[in-house]
Design an enzyme around this catalytic site. Structure first.
Site, mmCIF file in Angstrom:
data_model
loop_
_atom_site.group_PDB
_atom_site.id
_atom_site.type_symbol
_atom_site.label_atom_id
_atom_site.label_comp_id
_atom_site.label_asym_id
_atom_site.label_seq_id
_atom_site.Cartn_x
_atom_site.Cartn_y
_atom_site.Cartn_z
ATOM 1 C CB CYS A 68 -0.606 0.015 1.078
ATOM 2 S SG CYS A 68 -1.760 1.754 1.753
ATOM 3 C CB CYS A 71 0.582 1.316 3.882
ATOM 4 S SG CYS A 71 -1.483 1.420 4.162
#
Length: 149
Positions: A68, A71
């Site tokens: 991600c 992230c």
């Protein structure tokens, strides 16, 4: 003497830390690691449950995955917050790919997702990438609410 329960980020032992002593210097009674290391603890589902159920300080959890992009962008912001706000709160990271049951249990539908726990319950959520000032302010409000006086 008033004490706060703090779970060791190294061995997961529950420690009683006197509130009138500097928490930054506190060490685990079992493994002797520092209880506050200024970095987020990497937790699996079982360790997460132990930390949130047995901690008298707020536990702020970043649910994330290595693939991600947001992230990965959030990681240094979260790490800096851990460095500046601990020991008033515990910071932890949970990889949702390795711990899907933890993500399901707490209703994480998108990542990154920040959840704050106090007294074993979710007390706040923050979805998506956030900047350092917003994160810091969000956590500081939680710390003040959970430690009145």
């Amino acid at each position: 003497m008033e004490k706060r329960r703090v779970v060791c980020p190294n061995c997961d032992s529950i420690n009683a830390v006197p509130v009138n002593r500097p928490a930054e210097a506190a060490k685990c009674g079992r493994c002797h690691a520092k209880l506050f290391q200024g970095t987020p603890a990497e937790l699996d589902a079982a360790r997460l449950e132990r930390h949130i159920a047995n901690s008298d300080i707020p536990v702020v959890v970043d649910f994330w995955a290595p693939w991600c992009g947001p992230c990965r962008a959030m990681a240094p912001i979260f790490a800096q917050a851990a460095k500046t706000i601990e020991p008033r709160a515990r910071f932890a990271k949970v990889n949702v790919d390795e711990n899907p049951e933890a993500a399901r249990r707490y209703g994480v539908q998108g990542i990154p997702a920040l959840l704050a726990f106090s007294e074993g319950k979710v007390v706040a959520r923050q979805a998506g990438l956030t900047d350092a000032n917003t994160l810091h302010g969000w956590v500081e409000r939680l710390v003040v609410c959970s430690n009145p006086g």
